[in-house]
Design an enzyme around this catalytic site. Structure first.
Site, mmCIF file in Angstrom:
data_model
loop_
_atom_site.group_PDB
_atom_site.id
_atom_site.type_symbol
_atom_site.label_atom_id
_atom_site.label_comp_id
_atom_site.label_asym_id
_atom_site.label_seq_id
_atom_site.Cartn_x
_atom_site.Cartn_y
_atom_site.Cartn_z
ATOM 1 N N TYR A 58 46.649 46.547 42.749
ATOM 2 C CA TYR A 58 45.397 45.982 43.225
ATOM 3 C C TYR A 58 44.857 46.854 44.354
ATOM 4 O O TYR A 58 45.410 46.894 45.440
ATOM 5 C CB TYR A 58 45.584 44.551 43.734
ATOM 6 C CG TYR A 58 46.107 43.573 42.713
ATOM 7 C CD1 TYR A 58 45.947 43.789 41.342
ATOM 8 C CD2 TYR A 58 46.769 42.420 43.103
ATOM 9 C CE1 TYR A 58 46.434 42.881 40.405
ATOM 10 C CE2 TYR A 58 47.251 41.504 42.179
ATOM 11 C CZ TYR A 58 47.089 41.743 40.839
ATOM 12 O OH TYR A 58 47.583 40.840 39.926
ATOM 13 N N HIS A 124 54.970 43.927 36.039
ATOM 14 C CA HIS A 124 53.580 43.662 35.670
ATOM 15 C C HIS A 124 53.358 43.846 34.172
ATOM 16 O O HIS A 124 52.699 43.021 33.524
ATOM 17 C CB HIS A 124 52.663 44.595 36.466
ATOM 18 C CG HIS A 124 51.386 43.964 36.895
ATOM 19 N ND1 HIS A 124 50.685 44.368 38.012
ATOM 20 C CD2 HIS A 124 50.665 42.948 36.372
ATOM 21 C CE1 HIS A 124 49.599 43.632 38.142
ATOM 22 N NE2 HIS A 124 49.563 42.762 37.164
ATOM 23 N N PRO A 219 44.098 29.887 37.063
ATOM 24 C CA PRO A 219 44.006 28.456 36.754
ATOM 25 C C PRO A 219 42.592 27.898 36.845
ATOM 26 O O PRO A 219 42.343 26.785 36.376
ATOM 27 C CB PRO A 219 44.914 27.819 37.806
ATOM 28 C CG PRO A 219 44.826 28.751 38.972
ATOM 29 C CD PRO A 219 44.767 30.129 38.339
ATOM 30 N N LEU A 225 35.660 27.388 36.080
ATOM 31 C CA LEU A 225 35.972 25.969 36.173
ATOM 32 C C LEU A 225 35.637 25.375 37.534
ATOM 33 O O LEU A 225 35.752 24.162 37.729
ATOM 34 C CB LEU A 225 37.445 25.731 35.845
ATOM 35 C CG LEU A 225 37.880 26.169 34.443
ATOM 36 C CD1 LEU A 225 39.377 25.965 34.246
ATOM 37 C CD2 LEU A 225 37.105 25.422 33.366
#
Length: 336
Positions: A58, A124, A219, A225
């Protein structure tokens, strides 16, 4: 915050973690603010979200450096999970599972994170050119050396549909069974959300039956969401959602009934408690309800979102709520 214990190594973490990737990778990284990211990390720890999930790729590397600034001050408050096995080039991301590389990568991560031990070290991606047992063996040696407390594996695969979860994770389960013969797997990290529930069909039960923790990645469906994204609003060019089939204006509009269902449940809980409840909190509570070995790791780059996500640990969904979620329509659009 409620605590959960995952894996044979009995790793104790807050029930909701913090995905650190958005602070420096994949989500409009050019607009990141270091000071705000640091405040977000501190807010998560203050609220009991102890699991900080990062990776050397990252940035690359900048995310671990950022997390390291907080660990230097608050190491006892945090549970740090990082990953190895992927190299970022100018055009491609490639896997590297060579034992020598894995050991060097761990030492580099320890330096960037400013700590002498990594709580959970995850592979990973498996390198197709290296038997996964060899990579895992090198990672196990890091545990023996005291540099790592426990090992985990990230699960990946082509996404297809709600009913294809068993096929989706067949390859991952085969990998897990192979590496379990070398050294215990403490946790698996894989996508799990209301609009991507495929892990429920095979991978999640596999973990539960073997006492393996499950870290639920994405999630909140890459932010969808939360109910805060507007169809057609567009994303910055360096935001992965700009090229994501489910984030076209057409598909975002088609999937609004999912958010509407979460919002209805949130509104009902808010009316009962007198406190604000958001669709994002309902989505996280649904993930938490899938098992005591499950820990959602929502990504966040702002204090507000980290605090809101942490509060989801206290939200309990009823049988009625869970039945309503189960009746929501399947997500529309490819996940490729």
């Amino acid at each position: 915050m409620e605590r959960r214990t995952i894996g044979a190594a009995a790793l104790e973490v807050g029930a909701v973690g913090l995905g650190c990737m958005p602070m420096s990778w994949a989500y409009s990284a050019s607009r990141q603010r270091g000071d705000e990211s640091l405040r977000t990390l501190h807010t998560a720890l203050d609220r009991g979200a102890t699991l900080l999930d990062t990776a050397d790729m990252y940035g690359p590397f900048t995310n671990e450096l950022l997390v390291g600034r907080v660990l230097k001050e608050r190491r006892p408050d945090a549970f740090v999970s990082t990953k190895c096995g992927l190299l970022v080039g100018e055009q491609h991301i490639v896997a590297n599972g060579r034992p020598g590389y894995v050991k060097r990568a761990c030492d580099a991560s320890l330096r960037r994170l400013q700590t002498d031990v990594i709580d959970l070290y995850q592979l990973h991606r498996a390198d197709p050119e290296v038997p996964v047992e060899e990579t895992w063996g090198a990672m196990a040696e890091l545990v023996t050396a005291g540099k790592v407390r426990a090992l985990g594996l990230c699960a990946v695969g082509a996404r297809s549909g709600r009913r294809s979860g068993a096929r989706l994770h067949d390859g991952t389960i085969r990998q897990l069974e192979r590496v379990q013969q070398v050294f215990p797997v403490s946790a698996v990290e894989a996508e799990l959300s209301v609009w991507s529930p495929e892990a429920l069909d095979g991978l999640l039960p596999w973990c539960e039956a073997r006492g393996v923790g499950f870290l639920a990645a994405m999630p909140l469906g890459n932010g969808f969401l939360t109910g805060t994204l507007t169809p057609g609003e567009g994303f910055e060019p360096d935001d992965v959602r700009a090229r994501h089939p489910r984030f076209t204006a057409e598909m975002m509009a088609a999937n609004q009934p999912i958010v509407a269902g979460l919002r209805r449940i949130a509104r009902r809980h808010g009316e009962e408690t007198g406190e604000e409840v958001t669709p994002a909190q309902v989505a996280l509570a649904w993930v938490l309800a899938q098992g005591r070995h499950v820990v959602p790791v929502p990504g966040a780059k702002r204090e507000r979102w980290a605090a809101e996500n942490a509060r989801a640990a206290g939200l309990r969904l009823s049988a009625r709520d869970l039945a309503e979620v189960a009746e929501l329509p399947s997500a529309q659009g490819s996940w490729e």
